[in-house]
Design a protein around this motif. Structure first.
Motif, PDB file in Angstrom:
ATOM      1  N   ALA A 143      10.971  46.545 -76.146  1.00  0.00           N
ATOM      2  CA  ALA A 143      11.961  47.761 -76.004  1.00  0.00           C
ATOM      3  C   ALA A 143      11.879  48.713 -75.355  1.00  0.00           C
ATOM      4  O   ALA A 143      12.982  49.069 -74.774  1.00  0.00           O
ATOM      5  CB  ALA A 143      11.809  47.946 -77.557  1.00  0.00           C
ATOM      6  N   GLU A 144      10.774  49.185 -74.829  1.00  0.00           N
ATOM      7  CA  GLU A 144      10.540  50.254 -73.666  1.00  0.00           C
ATOM      8  C   GLU A 144      11.146  49.679 -72.439  1.00  0.00           C
ATOM      9  O   GLU A 144      11.599  50.257 -71.731  1.00  0.00           O
ATOM     10  CB  GLU A 144       8.946  50.668 -73.607  1.00  0.00           C
ATOM     11  CG  GLU A 144       8.676  51.586 -72.721  1.00  0.00           C
ATOM     12  CD  GLU A 144       7.320  51.879 -72.725  1.00  0.00           C
ATOM     13  OE1 GLU A 144       6.761  51.968 -71.541  1.00  0.00           O
ATOM     14  OE2 GLU A 144       6.479  52.006 -73.758  1.00  0.00           O
ATOM     15  N   LEU A 145      10.682  48.258 -72.274  1.00  0.00           N
ATOM     16  CA  LEU A 145      11.019  47.652 -70.842  1.00  0.00           C
ATOM     17  C   LEU A 145      12.702  47.603 -70.927  1.00  0.00           C
ATOM     18  O   LEU A 145      13.318  47.668 -69.881  1.00  0.00           O
ATOM     19  CB  LEU A 145      10.585  46.361 -70.809  1.00  0.00           C
ATOM     20  CG  LEU A 145       8.856  46.437 -70.335  1.00  0.00           C
ATOM     21  CD1 LEU A 145       8.170  45.028 -70.285  1.00  0.00           C
ATOM     22  CD2 LEU A 145       8.763  47.149 -68.877  1.00  0.00           C
ATOM     23  N   SER A 146      12.959  47.172 -72.203  1.00  0.00           N
ATOM     24  CA  SER A 146      14.777  47.062 -72.054  1.00  0.00           C
ATOM     25  C   SER A 146      15.215  48.409 -71.938  1.00  0.00           C
ATOM     26  O   SER A 146      16.539  48.474 -71.198  1.00  0.00           O
ATOM     27  CB  SER A 146      15.030  46.666 -73.399  1.00  0.00           C
ATOM     28  OG  SER A 146      16.379  46.468 -73.618  1.00  0.00           O
ATOM     29  N   ARG A 147      14.699  49.460 -72.525  1.00  0.00           N
ATOM     30  CA  ARG A 147      15.573  50.813 -72.331  1.00  0.00           C
ATOM     31  C   ARG A 147      15.138  51.103 -70.777  1.00  0.00           C
ATOM     32  O   ARG A 147      16.389  51.854 -70.216  1.00  0.00           O
ATOM     33  CB  ARG A 147      14.627  51.772 -73.242  1.00  0.00           C
ATOM     34  CG  ARG A 147      15.358  51.803 -74.689  1.00  0.00           C
ATOM     35  CD  ARG A 147      14.666  53.056 -75.208  1.00  0.00           C
ATOM     36  NE  ARG A 147      13.089  53.266 -75.386  1.00  0.00           N
ATOM     37  CZ  ARG A 147      12.427  52.345 -76.198  1.00  0.00           C
ATOM     38  NH1 ARG A 147      13.050  51.809 -77.264  1.00  0.00           N
ATOM     39  NH2 ARG A 147      11.174  52.773 -76.101  1.00  0.00           N
ATOM     40  N   ALA A 148      14.167  50.961 -70.197  1.00  0.00           N
ATOM     41  CA  ALA A 148      13.945  51.258 -68.937  1.00  0.00           C
ATOM     42  C   ALA A 148      14.784  50.502 -68.104  1.00  0.00           C
ATOM     43  O   ALA A 148      15.495  51.271 -66.963  1.00  0.00           O
ATOM     44  CB  ALA A 148      12.562  51.056 -68.267  1.00  0.00           C
TER      45      ALA A 148
ATOM     46  N   GLN B   9      19.794  50.627 -64.492  1.00  0.00           N
ATOM     47  CA  GLN B   9      21.230  49.890 -64.370  1.00  0.00           C
ATOM     48  C   GLN B   9      22.304  51.084 -64.508  1.00  0.00           C
ATOM     49  O   GLN B   9      23.269  51.075 -63.599  1.00  0.00           O
ATOM     50  CB  GLN B   9      21.652  48.993 -65.308  1.00  0.00           C
ATOM     51  CG  GLN B   9      20.753  47.603 -65.061  1.00  0.00           C
ATOM     52  CD  GLN B   9      21.031  46.873 -63.781  1.00  0.00           C
ATOM     53  OE1 GLN B   9      22.138  46.949 -63.238  1.00  0.00           O
ATOM     54  NE2 GLN B   9      19.987  46.426 -63.192  1.00  0.00           N
ATOM     55  N   GLU B  10      22.137  52.042 -65.527  1.00  0.00           N
ATOM     56  CA  GLU B  10      23.156  53.068 -65.432  1.00  0.00           C
ATOM     57  C   GLU B  10      22.875  53.811 -64.468  1.00  0.00           C
ATOM     58  O   GLU B  10      23.980  54.437 -63.898  1.00  0.00           O
ATOM     59  CB  GLU B  10      22.858  53.944 -67.106  1.00  0.00           C
ATOM     60  CG  GLU B  10      23.699  54.896 -67.165  1.00  0.00           C
ATOM     61  CD  GLU B  10      25.209  54.587 -67.224  1.00  0.00           C
ATOM     62  OE1 GLU B  10      25.970  55.546 -66.921  1.00  0.00           O
ATOM     63  OE2 GLU B  10      25.310  53.478 -67.795  1.00  0.00           O
ATOM     64  N   ARG B  11      21.887  54.165 -63.853  1.00  0.00           N
ATOM     65  CA  ARG B  11      21.515  55.270 -62.689  1.00  0.00           C
ATOM     66  C   ARG B  11      22.257  54.409 -61.470  1.00  0.00           C
ATOM     67  O   ARG B  11      22.851  55.150 -60.682  1.00  0.00           O
ATOM     68  CB  ARG B  11      20.073  55.258 -62.447  1.00  0.00           C
ATOM     69  CG  ARG B  11      19.483  56.204 -63.451  1.00  0.00           C
ATOM     70  CD  ARG B  11      18.022  56.392 -62.900  1.00  0.00           C
ATOM     71  NE  ARG B  11      17.560  57.400 -63.820  1.00  0.00           N
ATOM     72  CZ  ARG B  11      16.226  57.634 -64.224  1.00  0.00           C
ATOM     73  NH1 ARG B  11      15.387  56.773 -63.641  1.00  0.00           N
ATOM     74  NH2 ARG B  11      15.904  58.725 -65.058  1.00  0.00           N
TER      75      ARG B  11
END
Length: 152
Positions: A30-35, A40-42
């Motif tokens: 989950a942490e890797l997915s959020r990162a 991608q958003e950046r």
């Protein structure tokens, strides 16, 4: 009887250890997915900002040239109105950068690039306009250089 108790304890211990490791694996995923989502958003926000600022710089150059060639003409007025639209788009993109960027230097450079571009049409002569345009381009490049490490 002792064998059965040892088997039950071993089974329970195995379940607890398995649960612990599965939970850690799930949290890490989950942490890797959020990162990755933030990365991608950046990329999207930084790219949109750079594109909007390039368009705004072009619009400011056009506004300045039209105002110099034929002050008060319909073409000069159209260029002025277009620069307002482009400024709005660039400002929206800047706000998006501010929401996703956690690098103080990159944020400063993004704001500076916007401000330099925003003041281009105030140049009193061609040399100053050209210098302001180049400064806007350079400041945007500095922002990109400062922001790039956060998306690699």
């Amino acid at each position: 009887m002792e064998t059965a108790v040892i088997a039950v304890i071993g089974t329970l211990l195995g379940s607890v250890v398995t649960h612990f490791f599965q939970r850690r694996t799930t949290e890490r995923a989950a942490e890797l997915s959020r990162a990755e989502q933030l990365r991608q958003e950046r990329i999207s926000a930084y790219s949109a900002f750079a594109g909007a600022l390039v368009d705004y710089r072009r619009g400011q150059n056009d506004r300045w040239h039209r105002a110099q060639q034929t002050p008060g003409s319909p073409a000069a007025e159209e260029a002025r109105i277009d620069s307002y639209r482009l400024r709005s788009s660039a400002h929206q993109a800047l706000i998006r950068v501010q929401l996703v960027c956690d690098d103080a230097q990159a944020l400063e450079l993004a704001a500076a690039a916007f401000e330099v571009t925003n003041c281009m049409h105030e140049a009193p002569d061609e040399d100053d306009r050209s210098q302001r345009s180049e400064q806007a381009r350079e400041t945007l490049s500095e922002f990109i250089g400062a922001a790039a490490p956060s998306v690699r």
